[in-house]
Design a protein around this motif. Sequence first.
Motif, PDB file in Angstrom:
ATOM      1  N   ILE A 147      80.345  40.544  -7.884  1.00 39.77           N
ATOM      2  CA  ILE A 147      80.307  41.141  -9.248  1.00 39.77           C
ATOM      3  C   ILE A 147      80.644  40.147  -9.893  1.00 39.77           C
ATOM      4  N   ALA A 148      80.134  40.563 -11.454  1.00 44.25           N
ATOM      5  CA  ALA A 148      80.463  39.446 -12.412  1.00 44.25           C
ATOM      6  C   ALA A 148      81.720  39.028 -12.808  1.00 44.25           C
ATOM      7  N   LYS A 149      82.721  40.030 -12.931  1.00 43.68           N
ATOM      8  CA  LYS A 149      84.135  39.577 -13.080  1.00 43.68           C
ATOM      9  C   LYS A 149      84.748  38.703 -12.337  1.00 43.68           C
ATOM     10  N   HIS A 150      84.350  38.692 -10.965  1.00 38.56           N
ATOM     11  CA  HIS A 150      84.919  37.656  -9.877  1.00 38.56           C
ATOM     12  C   HIS A 150      84.114  36.682  -9.835  1.00 38.56           C
ATOM     13  N   LYS A 151      82.942  36.695  -9.990  1.00 38.51           N
ATOM     14  CA  LYS A 151      82.228  35.337 -10.306  1.00 38.51           C
ATOM     15  C   LYS A 151      82.732  34.386 -11.421  1.00 38.51           C
ATOM     16  N   LYS A 152      83.029  34.939 -12.418  1.00 38.10           N
ATOM     17  CA  LYS A 152      83.409  34.474 -13.847  1.00 38.10           C
ATOM     18  C   LYS A 152      84.842  33.682 -13.507  1.00 38.10           C
ATOM     19  N   ALA A 153      85.778  34.586 -12.849  1.00 36.87           N
ATOM     20  CA  ALA A 153      87.140  34.125 -12.459  1.00 36.87           C
ATOM     21  C   ALA A 153      87.137  32.740 -11.466  1.00 36.87           C
ATOM     22  N   CYS A 154      85.986  32.742 -10.344  1.00 35.86           N
ATOM     23  CA  CYS A 154      85.948  31.679  -9.772  1.00 35.86           C
ATOM     24  C   CYS A 154      85.389  30.471 -10.502  1.00 35.86           C
ATOM     25  N   PHE A 155      84.177  30.653 -11.286  1.00 37.16           N
ATOM     26  CA  PHE A 155      83.614  29.542 -11.927  1.00 37.16           C
ATOM     27  C   PHE A 155      84.603  28.984 -12.860  1.00 37.16           C
ATOM     28  N   ASP A 156      85.302  29.847 -13.669  1.00 40.90           N
ATOM     29  CA  ASP A 156      86.419  29.143 -14.653  1.00 40.90           C
ATOM     30  C   ASP A 156      87.382  28.364 -13.969  1.00 40.90           C
ATOM     31  N   CYS A 157      87.994  29.012 -12.889  1.00 43.67           N
ATOM     32  CA  CYS A 157      88.968  28.275 -12.041  1.00 43.67           C
ATOM     33  C   CYS A 157      88.264  26.780 -11.462  1.00 43.67           C
ATOM     34  N   ILE A 158      86.933  26.794 -11.012  1.00 42.06           N
ATOM     35  CA  ILE A 158      86.632  25.665 -10.503  1.00 42.06           C
ATOM     36  C   ILE A 158      86.341  24.570 -11.579  1.00 42.06           C
ATOM     37  N   GLN A 159      85.839  25.276 -12.802  1.00 46.47           N
ATOM     38  CA  GLN A 159      85.661  24.376 -14.008  1.00 46.47           C
ATOM     39  C   GLN A 159      86.776  23.679 -14.453  1.00 46.47           C
ATOM     40  N   GLU A 160      87.697  24.661 -14.623  1.00 47.71           N
ATOM     41  CA  GLU A 160      89.313  24.119 -15.272  1.00 47.71           C
ATOM     42  C   GLU A 160      89.456  22.807 -14.384  1.00 47.71           C
ATOM     43  N   ILE A 161      89.605  23.188 -12.790  1.00 49.00           N
ATOM     44  CA  ILE A 161      90.145  22.014 -11.974  1.00 49.00           C
ATOM     45  C   ILE A 161      89.096  20.804 -12.143  1.00 49.00           C
ATOM     46  N   ARG A 162      87.812  21.073 -12.120  1.00 47.62           N
ATOM     47  CA  ARG A 162      86.700  20.082 -12.125  1.00 47.62           C
ATOM     48  C   ARG A 162      86.945  19.083 -13.447  1.00 47.62           C
ATOM     49  N   LYS A 163      87.360  19.808 -14.783  1.00 45.63           N
ATOM     50  CA  LYS A 163      87.700  18.889 -15.857  1.00 45.63           C
ATOM     51  C   LYS A 163      88.766  17.930 -15.697  1.00 45.63           C
ATOM     52  N   THR A 164      89.881  18.230 -14.751  1.00 43.12           N
ATOM     53  CA  THR A 164      91.001  17.350 -14.642  1.00 43.12           C
ATOM     54  C   THR A 164      90.489  16.310 -13.506  1.00 43.12           C
TER      55      THR A 164
END
Length: 264
Positions: A147-164
Amino acid sequence: MKPEDDPWLKTAHENADLLDRENQKLWSLANPIRNGLPVITKYQDFWNQAKHITALFKELKPLARSDRDLLWKRFNALCRDVKEKQKAEYGTLESRSEARADEIIKLAEQARLPSGTPASALHDLVERGQALKNAGDLLGKCKHEMIAKHKKACFDCIQEIRKTHDAAWEKVKAGKPRRQSKAESHVRENLEANRERYRKAVSALENFQIGRDHIRTFLASCKDPEKAAVANAKLAETEARIRDIGGGILKLEQWIADDEQRLK
């Protein structure tokens, strides 16, 4: 007096027959859902037909009270049955989605760079980059189960780490300055724009899902058949909007993945 000799009775019987036929259509739409068979139809199809029948109950006149009560009882029982099935399926989906999200975030966390990682730690950066890629690949594979809230949590986590990771790679490349091509610059701009569109789309999707949950909460305690039918029609419209936004999100996810691949 025979029905054909009384215009009121004749019309009333015709209206009752029409409602009965529409109820039969609704029954055929419900059977794959109620019996756990492969869902040939969507819930939206069922609730659109239910909305149509609700309107007929209001519009068709005359209609004998006994016929109306019997047909409405059958109609309402079928709607209630499908509503319970739909609620149960959503609960199962949410539980499965949460488990998938935990798995993806755990994998993404393996890619997190320790604080103060030196630019010379190229091997560690490559290894953790693979873990990050695996997390992104798993999200892409499992997104249809989430569902959307879980996909968003995963996407945000991956994007945060990807920036580093991107910042770390910039340090690695600092010793080899090169002029960024116009094509690469365009891809980066497009990537950031799509990431922002993705965040907005996910936020909108969450709002509609919250609205859907409010409707379901109302339906769980609603005792008025007419109000329940109206709410179910609204639920069908909301779910249609959720599917539309979800389709847009899938496209954005693919575009983001394609641009990220171009920049590697």
